[in-house]
Scaffold this active site. Structure first.
Site, PDB file in Angstrom:
ATOM      1  N   SER A  75      47.413  67.998  69.192  1.00  0.00           N
ATOM      2  CA  SER A  75      48.689  67.505  69.725  1.00  0.00           C
ATOM      3  C   SER A  75      49.034  68.161  71.058  1.00  0.00           C
ATOM      4  O   SER A  75      48.602  69.271  71.366  1.00  0.00           O
ATOM      5  CB  SER A  75      49.823  67.779  68.737  1.00  0.00           C
ATOM      6  OG  SER A  75      49.526  67.241  67.479  1.00  0.00           O
TER       7      SER A  75
HETATM    8  N1  SAH Z   1      47.896  69.425  63.660  1.00  0.00           N
HETATM    9  C1  SAH Z   1      46.678  69.007  64.328  1.00  0.00           C
HETATM   10  C2  SAH Z   1      46.817  67.586  64.847  1.00  0.00           C
HETATM   11  C3  SAH Z   1      45.604  66.800  64.510  1.00  0.00           C
HETATM   12  S1  SAH Z   1      45.696  65.055  64.696  1.00  0.00           S
HETATM   13  C4  SAH Z   1      46.286  70.004  65.410  1.00  0.00           C
HETATM   14  O1  SAH Z   1      47.058  70.938  65.677  1.00  0.00           O
HETATM   15  O2  SAH Z   1      45.195  69.885  65.970  1.00  0.00           O
HETATM   16  C5  SAH Z   1      46.117  64.539  63.058  1.00  0.00           C
HETATM   17  C6  SAH Z   1      45.179  64.918  61.959  1.00  0.00           C
HETATM   18  O3  SAH Z   1      45.697  64.335  60.755  1.00  0.00           O
HETATM   19  C7  SAH Z   1      43.752  64.414  62.091  1.00  0.00           C
HETATM   20  O4  SAH Z   1      42.857  65.465  61.975  1.00  0.00           O
HETATM   21  C8  SAH Z   1      43.606  63.431  60.923  1.00  0.00           C
HETATM   22  O5  SAH Z   1      42.314  63.415  60.356  1.00  0.00           O
HETATM   23  C9  SAH Z   1      44.623  63.979  59.939  1.00  0.00           C
HETATM   24  N2  SAH Z   1      45.062  63.028  58.917  1.00  0.00           N
HETATM   25  C10 SAH Z   1      45.338  61.712  59.053  1.00  0.00           C
HETATM   26  N3  SAH Z   1      45.713  61.177  57.875  1.00  0.00           N
HETATM   27  C11 SAH Z   1      45.679  62.204  56.965  1.00  0.00           C
HETATM   28  C12 SAH Z   1      45.936  62.290  55.578  1.00  0.00           C
HETATM   29  N4  SAH Z   1      46.317  61.228  54.839  1.00  0.00           N
HETATM   30  N5  SAH Z   1      45.802  63.496  54.974  1.00  0.00           N
HETATM   31  C13 SAH Z   1      45.416  64.586  55.676  1.00  0.00           C
HETATM   32  N6  SAH Z   1      45.140  64.563  56.998  1.00  0.00           N
HETATM   33  C14 SAH Z   1      45.271  63.381  57.632  1.00  0.00           C
END
Ligand code: SAH
Length: 231
Positions: A75
């Site tokens: 993010s």
């Molecule tokens: N907080 C992260 C942001 C990653 S982007 C950071 O600091 O890098 C969002 C993430 O959510 C992705 O890795 C994606 O695989 C995950 N995601 C999407 N749907 C999800 C679900 N149902 N359960 C767990 N993770 C999920």
């Protein structure tokens, strides 16, 4: 693209990840309305360039989301700061134990690391196994004690509920009832809600009686919260 980590990379240009470059990001966040010094200090302290592939390390202190493989992104720092600041507004009774935070969407692990750097007890769930394995390595290398599991985060972590705060870092079409249910009385949940292109960051507060108050914080752009798990 397969994300690979190079935690001890000597090839990272010193100038591009230097303290001065990081300080510039902090000033930018401040100018854009982030004023909780605890959050700014955590962002200054946690090396974001170690949460992206080496090829992107030189861009790690720009206020922008970056790809982390598997179609996912780390993010934008402003969004991390805003969500973290919102969670820290959670009122804690004097003498209460450490605030327990559940994150859905570990991704690179950066948001979880920021929360851990603030002294919170962090639990994080990721549906993509390979991203979680890489994030866990980063936690180990950097000395963060963060509990994580490979699962569909839409079910939350019922065995360990309730949580004082819940942060969802992928966008759901609507608030997820199972997560709201796992929020402790007095707790705060932040979650991007809406279809891609038109998402809003929502803050939900549950009072001591269990009543819910909802506020819209800002327009945001997130990858979608998807069902199921992948290796
Ligand atoms: N907080 C992260 C942001 C990653 S982007 C950071 O600091 O890098 C969002 C993430 O959510 C992705 O890795 C994606 O695989 C995950 N995601 C999407 N749907 C999800 C679900 N149902 N359960 C767990 N993770 C999920």
């Amino acid at each position: 693209m397969t994300a690979r980590i190079h935690l001890h990379s000597g090839a990272v240009g010193v100038g591009m990840t230097s303290q001065r470059v990081r300080d510039r990001l902090i000033e930018r966040l401040r100018a854009n309305g982030i004023n909780d010094e605890r959050v700014l200090n955590a962002i200054r302290a946690v090396p974001r360039h170690l949460f992206v592939d080496e090829a992107l390390a030189t861009r790690a202190y720009e206020d922008t989301a970056l790809p982390i493989g598997h179609g996912q992104t780390i993010s934008q720092p402003w969004v991390v700061a805003k969500m973290t600041e919102t969670l820290l507004e959670t009122a804690r009774p004097a003498g209460a134990p450490t605030m327990r935070v559940l994150e859905i969407g570990t991704g690179s692990g950066y948001q979880a690391a920021i929360l851990a750097a603030l002294g919170l007890e962090v639990f994080t769930v990721e549906r993509i196994g390979e991203l979680l394995r890489i994030a866990r390595k980063r936690f180990r290398t950097l000395g963060f004690h963060i509990r994580s599991k490979h699962d569909d985060g839409r079910i939350g972590w019922p065995e360990l509920a309730p949580f004082d705060a819940i942060i969802v870092t992928a966008a759901a079409p609507a608030l997820v009832d199972a997560l709201t249910a796992q929020l402790a009385p007095g707790g705060t949940l932040v979650c991007p809600v809406g279809a891609s292109g038109g998402q809003t960051l929502i803050r939900l507060r549950k009072d001591e009686s269990g009543a819910i108050d909802e506020a819209q914080l800002a327009p945001v752009v997130f990858v979608p919260l998807l069902p199921g798990m992948v290796d």
